[in-house]
Design a protein around this motif. Structure first.
Motif, mmCIF file in Angstrom:
data_model
loop_
_atom_site.group_PDB
_atom_site.id
_atom_site.type_symbol
_atom_site.label_atom_id
_atom_site.label_comp_id
_atom_site.label_asym_id
_atom_site.label_seq_id
_atom_site.Cartn_x
_atom_site.Cartn_y
_atom_site.Cartn_z
ATOM 1 N N LEU A 1 12.104 -2.169 17.977
ATOM 2 C CA LEU A 1 11.211 -1.938 19.110
ATOM 3 C C LEU A 1 9.857 -1.488 18.589
ATOM 4 O O LEU A 1 9.770 -0.486 17.869
ATOM 5 C CB LEU A 1 11.796 -0.855 20.030
ATOM 6 N N LEU A 2 8.809 -2.211 18.936
ATOM 7 C CA LEU A 2 7.449 -1.909 18.464
ATOM 8 C C LEU A 2 6.555 -1.644 19.665
ATOM 9 O O LEU A 2 6.367 -2.524 20.514
ATOM 10 C CB LEU A 2 6.894 -3.088 17.665
ATOM 11 N N ASP A 3 5.992 -0.440 19.736
ATOM 12 C CA ASP A 3 5.145 -0.063 20.871
ATOM 13 C C ASP A 3 3.686 -0.002 20.431
ATOM 14 O O ASP A 3 3.275 0.916 19.724
ATOM 15 C CB ASP A 3 5.594 1.290 21.432
ATOM 16 N N GLU A 4 2.902 -0.997 20.844
ATOM 17 C CA GLU A 4 1.465 -1.075 20.571
ATOM 18 C C GLU A 4 1.141 -0.940 19.076
ATOM 19 O O GLU A 4 0.354 -0.076 18.675
ATOM 20 C CB GLU A 4 0.716 0.010 21.359
ATOM 21 N N PRO A 5 1.696 -1.787 18.222
ATOM 22 C CA PRO A 5 1.463 -1.629 16.778
ATOM 23 C C PRO A 5 0.038 -1.921 16.333
ATOM 24 O O PRO A 5 -0.333 -1.549 15.215
ATOM 25 C CB PRO A 5 2.442 -2.630 16.158
ATOM 26 N N THR A 6 -0.792 -2.549 17.187
ATOM 27 C CA THR A 6 -2.173 -2.848 16.782
ATOM 28 C C THR A 6 -3.162 -1.800 17.258
ATOM 29 O O THR A 6 -4.354 -1.895 16.942
ATOM 30 C CB THR A 6 -2.624 -4.219 17.325
ATOM 31 N N GLU A 7 -2.714 -0.810 18.005
ATOM 32 C CA GLU A 7 -3.631 0.140 18.639
ATOM 33 C C GLU A 7 -4.436 0.936 17.601
ATOM 34 O O GLU A 7 -3.884 1.609 16.742
ATOM 35 C CB GLU A 7 -2.848 1.117 19.526
ATOM 36 N N GLY A 8 -5.757 0.831 17.686
ATOM 37 C CA GLY A 8 -6.637 1.612 16.827
ATOM 38 C C GLY A 8 -6.609 1.221 15.365
ATOM 39 O O GLY A 8 -6.899 2.064 14.502
ATOM 40 N N ILE A 9 -6.303 -0.035 15.068
ATOM 41 C CA ILE A 9 -6.124 -0.464 13.679
ATOM 42 C C ILE A 9 -7.152 -1.536 13.330
ATOM 43 O O ILE A 9 -7.504 -2.382 14.160
ATOM 44 C CB ILE A 9 -4.690 -1.002 13.471
ATOM 45 N N GLN A 10 -7.622 -1.513 12.081
ATOM 46 C CA GLN A 10 -8.609 -2.482 11.627
ATOM 47 C C GLN A 10 -8.012 -3.890 11.559
ATOM 48 O O GLN A 10 -6.811 -4.068 11.347
ATOM 49 C CB GLN A 10 -9.202 -2.071 10.272
ATOM 50 N N PRO A 11 -8.853 -4.921 11.742
ATOM 51 C CA PRO A 11 -8.365 -6.299 11.866
ATOM 52 C C PRO A 11 -7.517 -6.797 10.700
ATOM 53 O O PRO A 11 -6.540 -7.528 10.911
ATOM 54 C CB PRO A 11 -9.660 -7.114 12.000
ATOM 55 N N VAL B 1 0.829 -1.208 0.000
ATOM 56 C CA VAL B 1 0.000 0.000 0.000
ATOM 57 C C VAL B 1 0.862 1.256 0.000
ATOM 58 O O VAL B 1 0.457 2.296 -0.539
ATOM 59 C CB VAL B 1 -0.962 -0.013 1.208
ATOM 60 N N LEU B 2 2.049 1.181 0.560
ATOM 61 C CA LEU B 2 2.923 2.362 0.609
ATOM 62 C C LEU B 2 3.438 2.730 -0.783
ATOM 63 O O LEU B 2 3.657 3.908 -1.076
ATOM 64 C CB LEU B 2 4.085 2.129 1.571
ATOM 65 N N LYS B 3 3.641 1.737 -1.621
ATOM 66 C CA LYS B 3 4.063 2.035 -2.996
ATOM 67 C C LYS B 3 2.944 2.717 -3.751
ATOM 68 O O LYS B 3 3.168 3.671 -4.513
ATOM 69 C CB LYS B 3 4.479 0.755 -3.710
ATOM 70 N N GLU B 4 1.718 2.251 -3.520
ATOM 71 C CA GLU B 4 0.572 2.848 -4.189
ATOM 72 C C GLU B 4 0.350 4.288 -3.738
ATOM 73 O O GLU B 4 -0.141 5.118 -4.506
ATOM 74 C CB GLU B 4 -0.695 2.039 -3.887
ATOM 75 N N MET B 5 0.723 4.596 -2.493
ATOM 76 C CA MET B 5 0.418 5.896 -1.900
ATOM 77 C C MET B 5 1.662 6.732 -1.638
ATOM 78 O O MET B 5 1.620 7.671 -0.849
ATOM 79 C CB MET B 5 -0.346 5.694 -0.591
ATOM 80 N N GLN C 1 -2.637 2.465 7.784
ATOM 81 C CA GLN C 1 -1.621 2.794 6.788
ATOM 82 C C GLN C 1 -0.472 3.574 7.420
ATOM 83 O O GLN C 1 0.697 3.354 7.095
ATOM 84 C CB GLN C 1 -2.258 3.581 5.651
ATOM 85 N N GLN C 2 -0.792 4.471 8.363
ATOM 86 C CA GLN C 2 0.258 5.201 9.068
ATOM 87 C C GLN C 2 1.127 4.251 9.891
ATOM 88 O O GLN C 2 2.345 4.433 9.979
ATOM 89 C CB GLN C 2 -0.357 6.271 9.976
ATOM 90 N N GLN C 3 0.503 3.231 10.487
ATOM 91 C CA GLN C 3 1.289 2.271 11.258
ATOM 92 C C GLN C 3 2.247 1.491 10.358
ATOM 93 O O GLN C 3 3.398 1.249 10.713
ATOM 94 C CB GLN C 3 0.367 1.303 11.996
ATOM 95 N N GLN C 4 1.756 1.101 9.190
ATOM 96 C CA GLN C 4 2.633 0.418 8.242
ATOM 97 C C GLN C 4 3.785 1.329 7.827
ATOM 98 O O GLN C 4 4.928 0.883 7.702
ATOM 99 C CB GLN C 4 1.826 -0.020 7.019
ATOM 100 N N LEU C 5 3.481 2.609 7.632
ATOM 101 C CA LEU C 5 4.521 3.577 7.267
ATOM 102 C C LEU C 5 5.543 3.716 8.388
ATOM 103 O O LEU C 5 6.754 3.769 8.132
ATOM 104 C CB LEU C 5 3.865 4.930 6.954
ATOM 105 N N ALA C 6 5.085 3.762 9.635
ATOM 106 C CA ALA C 6 6.006 3.913 10.763
ATOM 107 C C ALA C 6 6.939 2.705 10.879
ATOM 108 O O ALA C 6 8.134 2.854 11.140
ATOM 109 C CB ALA C 6 5.216 4.107 12.054
ATOM 110 N N LEU D 1 -3.296 9.419 5.335
ATOM 111 C CA LEU D 1 -3.437 7.974 5.416
ATOM 112 C C LEU D 1 -4.329 7.584 6.583
ATOM 113 O O LEU D 1 -4.477 8.325 7.555
ATOM 114 C CB LEU D 1 -2.064 7.313 5.601
ATOM 115 N N SER D 2 -4.910 6.387 6.498
ATOM 116 C CA SER D 2 -5.664 5.847 7.629
ATOM 117 C C SER D 2 -4.695 5.477 8.748
ATOM 118 O O SER D 2 -3.469 5.416 8.548
ATOM 119 C CB SER D 2 -6.449 4.612 7.201
ATOM 120 N N GLY D 3 -5.242 5.206 9.941
ATOM 121 C CA GLY D 3 -4.391 4.824 11.059
ATOM 122 C C GLY D 3 -3.569 3.585 10.763
ATOM 123 O O GLY D 3 -2.387 3.512 11.094
#
Length: 216
Positions: free
Chosen positions: A140-150, A106-110, A122-127, A118-120
């Motif tokens: 180090l990953l801090d709460e990578p699932t927070e507020g993200i769709q399944p 998705v990052l290549k497309e956008m 998509q922003q997490q994937q970018l981070a 970006l959606s939350g």
């Protein structure tokens, strides 16, 4: 960090740090990454004590950090956000590897869209992708699932497994989503009020036992 000995984060392993809100999980990652000074204790990396190093120096040493809340630059494009990872690399490595877009298509497309658009998820994937640009030995990953769709949670889990299975980086994951963390973990550390109260390989602790410890 008080209590039982903090384990080594080993290449090819995911160490999950669990515990209720406010026990010190984020503070721990911030201390390791150099984004917050430590009042005591030592960080050893590749067998060497690092002392008090700032975040930029830690990134140069090979520590990649994806903070809670993602902290992307909303006015920069996706490509420009990724390029900020170049700052700790030699000039010869100032390019975005194809693998980044393979992991996160998705990052290549956008790549020309602004980060703030970006959606939350998509922003997490970018981070995460931005941290991988720095070629970390420790991620180090801090709460990578927070507020993200399944569906994006599932994709991020697949990426973490792939990175682990490559065997060239250690991963420390702070996560409140119990099933996600337990599924990915090779080793589990539980904190309570800044103290390590459990430190075990996953195969040495039953799921129900761990859930009861984490829930207190």
């Amino acid at each position: 960090m008080k209590g039982r000995f903090w384990p080594k984060a080993r290449l090819g392993d995911v160490t999950c740090v669990m515990g209720t809100n406010g026990v010190g999980k984020t503070s721990l990652l911030r201390a390791i990454s150099g984004t917050h000074p430590r009042s005591s204790g030592d960080v050893t990396f590749d067998g060497k004590p690092l002392g008090q190093m700032n975040a930029h120096k830690m990134a140069q040493m090979g520590v990649g950090y994806v903070p809670q809340g993602r902290d992307i630059f909303p006015l920069l494009t996706v490509r420009e956000n990724l390029q900020t990872g170049f700052s700790c690399l030699p000039k010869s490595e100032h390019f975005i590897p194809d693998e980044i877009y393979q992991l996160f298509p998705v990052l290549k497309e956008m790549q020309t869209r602004r980060g703030g658009d970006l959606s939350g998820g998509q922003q997490q994937q970018l981070a995460i992708a931005r941290a991988l640009i720095t070629k970390p030995k420790l991620l180090l990953l801090d709460e990578p699932t927070e507020g993200i769709q399944p569906n994006i949670i599932q994709h991020i889990g697949e990426v973490i497994r792939l990175l682990r299975d490559r065997g060239d980086m250690a991963i420390v994951l702070v996560e409140q989503y119990f099933d996600f963390a337990f599924d990915l973990a090779d080793r589990i550390v539980v904190l309570r009020r800044g103290e390590v109260i459990e430190n075990a390989a996953k195969q040495d602790i039953a799921r129900e036992q761990l859930l009861s410890i984490v829930s207190v």
